[in-house]
Design a protein around this motif. Structure first.
Motif, PDB file in Angstrom:
ATOM      1  N   ASN A   1     130.382  75.751  18.318  1.00 44.47           N
ATOM      2  CA  ASN A   1     129.080  75.868  17.664  1.00 44.47           C
ATOM      3  C   ASN A   1     129.069  77.003  16.649  1.00 44.47           C
ATOM      4  O   ASN A   1     128.475  76.901  15.575  1.00 44.47           O
ATOM      5  N   THR A   2     129.728  78.108  17.000  1.00 43.05           N
ATOM      6  CA  THR A   2     129.775  79.250  16.091  1.00 43.05           C
ATOM      7  C   THR A   2     130.552  78.905  14.830  1.00 43.05           C
ATOM      8  O   THR A   2     130.201  79.349  13.726  1.00 43.05           O
ATOM      9  N   GLU A   3     131.597  78.083  14.966  1.00 45.46           N
ATOM     10  CA  GLU A   3     132.348  77.644  13.793  1.00 45.46           C
ATOM     11  C   GLU A   3     131.443  76.885  12.831  1.00 45.46           C
ATOM     12  O   GLU A   3     131.508  77.070  11.601  1.00 45.46           O
ATOM     13  N   ILE A   4     130.602  76.023  13.387  1.00 49.22           N
ATOM     14  CA  ILE A   4     129.671  75.257  12.554  1.00 49.22           C
ATOM     15  C   ILE A   4     128.659  76.194  11.901  1.00 49.22           C
ATOM     16  O   ILE A   4     128.370  76.093  10.691  1.00 49.22           O
ATOM     17  N   ILE A   5     128.132  77.133  12.664  1.00 48.65           N
ATOM     18  CA  ILE A   5     127.136  78.072  12.149  1.00 48.65           C
ATOM     19  C   ILE A   5     127.688  78.855  10.962  1.00 48.65           C
ATOM     20  O   ILE A   5     126.972  79.129   9.990  1.00 48.65           O
ATOM     21  N   ARG A   6     128.956  79.205  11.007  1.00 51.15           N
ATOM     22  CA  ARG A   6     129.568  79.977   9.921  1.00 51.15           C
ATOM     23  C   ARG A   6     129.601  79.203   8.604  1.00 51.15           C
ATOM     24  O   ARG A   6     129.771  79.796   7.530  1.00 51.15           O
ATOM     25  N   GLY A   7     129.426  77.883   8.686  1.00 53.02           N
ATOM     26  CA  GLY A   7     129.460  77.073   7.474  1.00 53.02           C
ATOM     27  C   GLY A   7     128.096  76.684   6.953  1.00 53.02           C
ATOM     28  O   GLY A   7     127.994  75.896   6.010  1.00 53.02           O
ATOM     29  N   ILE A   8     127.033  77.232   7.537  1.00 55.06           N
ATOM     30  CA  ILE A   8     125.664  76.851   7.147  1.00 55.06           C
ATOM     31  C   ILE A   8     124.887  78.069   6.667  1.00 55.06           C
ATOM     32  O   ILE A   8     124.933  79.130   7.289  1.00 55.06           O
TER      33      ILE A   8
ATOM     34  N   ARG B   1     117.918  86.436  15.142  1.00 53.64           N
ATOM     35  CA  ARG B   1     118.485  87.113  16.310  1.00 53.64           C
ATOM     36  C   ARG B   1     119.591  86.265  16.937  1.00 53.64           C
ATOM     37  O   ARG B   1     120.659  86.774  17.287  1.00 53.64           O
ATOM     38  N   PHE B   2     119.352  84.965  17.058  1.00 56.56           N
ATOM     39  CA  PHE B   2     120.351  84.073  17.645  1.00 56.56           C
ATOM     40  C   PHE B   2     121.612  84.007  16.792  1.00 56.56           C
ATOM     41  O   PHE B   2     122.737  84.070  17.304  1.00 56.56           O
ATOM     42  N   LEU B   3     121.464  83.896  15.495  1.00 55.21           N
ATOM     43  CA  LEU B   3     122.624  83.804  14.609  1.00 55.21           C
ATOM     44  C   LEU B   3     123.448  85.088  14.657  1.00 55.21           C
ATOM     45  O   LEU B   3     124.684  85.054  14.655  1.00 55.21           O
TER      46      LEU B   3
ATOM     47  N   LYS C   1     128.186  88.768  14.475  1.00 55.29           N
ATOM     48  CA  LYS C   1     127.506  89.926  13.881  1.00 55.29           C
ATOM     49  C   LYS C   1     127.873  90.123  12.419  1.00 55.29           C
ATOM     50  O   LYS C   1     127.214  90.894  11.697  1.00 55.29           O
ATOM     51  N   ASN C   2     128.917  89.447  11.950  1.00 56.48           N
ATOM     52  CA  ASN C   2     129.344  89.597  10.561  1.00 56.48           C
ATOM     53  C   ASN C   2     128.735  88.560   9.620  1.00 56.48           C
ATOM     54  O   ASN C   2     129.039  88.559   8.421  1.00 56.48           O
TER      55      ASN C   2
END
Length: 246
Positions: A35-42, A55-57, A62-63
């Motif tokens: 999920n974090t991999e996907i978040i890094r692309g949005i 806060r969730f992101l 943290k980067n």
């Protein structure tokens, strides 16, 4: 390589439904690292609350340059007549977008369902990510029928109407052998508990599932008669699912 990624490493232009934790549960306990991999692309998000989403992101990574992200709120106060442009980054610019609720899975008992409906009508790819669903987890742990169940959302607030609705659900649970789920605003949990005890038959079973996945998790099933003897559990102001079955 994931099917959501192209050769450049960017994720597919689609609408991603991104679950969040239930309460203060550590992310690695309930959410896959994918999920974090996907978040890094949005960078474009439709959220129930901007503050909660930020806060969730940040908890995911943290980067992340969150100050560069675009947040559009969609919640109970949003006029659905005004959301026609919400998917413009995806439709016009082919940028992936994410939907984030305040807790659990977006679009399930959540305002985000409106934008998902819009995406489906426009033939946009909708990709749900894995995460905790309090309703499914409550059914799993209740001991009730997991093949046929219905989520009824919030019941009427007025006492007489609420009691009538509970009796209707009790009849349906017995007649159709179908587990009936419903929720209440956490600060009214005790009042809901009392109404259930007053409205249902002694042999009807009630499961109370609250604080799921958190340190205060409480999931117990008893008959109405047994609950009357034991009294109300400590569920005040804690998100809860109520389930009744024959």
């Amino acid at each position: 390589m994931s099917e959501e990624k192209n050769t450049a490493g960017k994720i597919k232009a689609a609408l991603y439904l991104i679950p969040v934790t239930l309460g203060d549960t550590p992310l690695d306990k309930v959410l896959p690292s994918y999920n974090t991999e996907i978040i890094r692309g949005i960078k474009d998000y439709i959220v129930e609350s901007t503050k909660a989403a930020r806060r969730f992101l940040a908890q995911n990574d943290k980067n992340l340059p969150i100050e560069d992200f675009n947040f559009t709120e969609l919640n109970e106060h949003t006029d659905l007549k005004t959301i026609s442009h919400y998917l413009d980054p995806l439709i016009k610019h082919k940028r992936p977008m994410g939907v984030i609720s305040d807790a659990g899975c977006p679009a399930v008992a959540d305002p985000g369902a409106a934008v998902v409906e819009m995406a489906q009508k426009k033939n946009i790819d909708v990709i749900p990510l894995v995460g905790p669903s309090s309703m499914i987890m409550a059914v799993m742990a209740s001991g009730f029928n997991g093949q046929s169940f219905a989520f009824n959302g919030y019941l009427p607030v007025k006492p007489a109407e609420r009691a009538q609705k509970i009796r209707q659900l009790e009849v349906r649970a017995a007649k159709e052998k179908q587990t009936q789920l419903f929720i209440e605003a956490p600060y009214r949990n005790i009042k809901m508990f009392e109404t259930i005890l007053q409205s249902c038959r002694p042999d009807t079973r009630l499961c109370i599932a609250c604080g799921i996945t958190t340190p205060s998790e409480y999931i117990h099933t008893k008959t109405i008669a047994e609950w009357k003897k034991e009294g109300a559990p400590d569920i005040n102001k804690i998100p809860a699912i109520f389930l009744i079955y024959r």
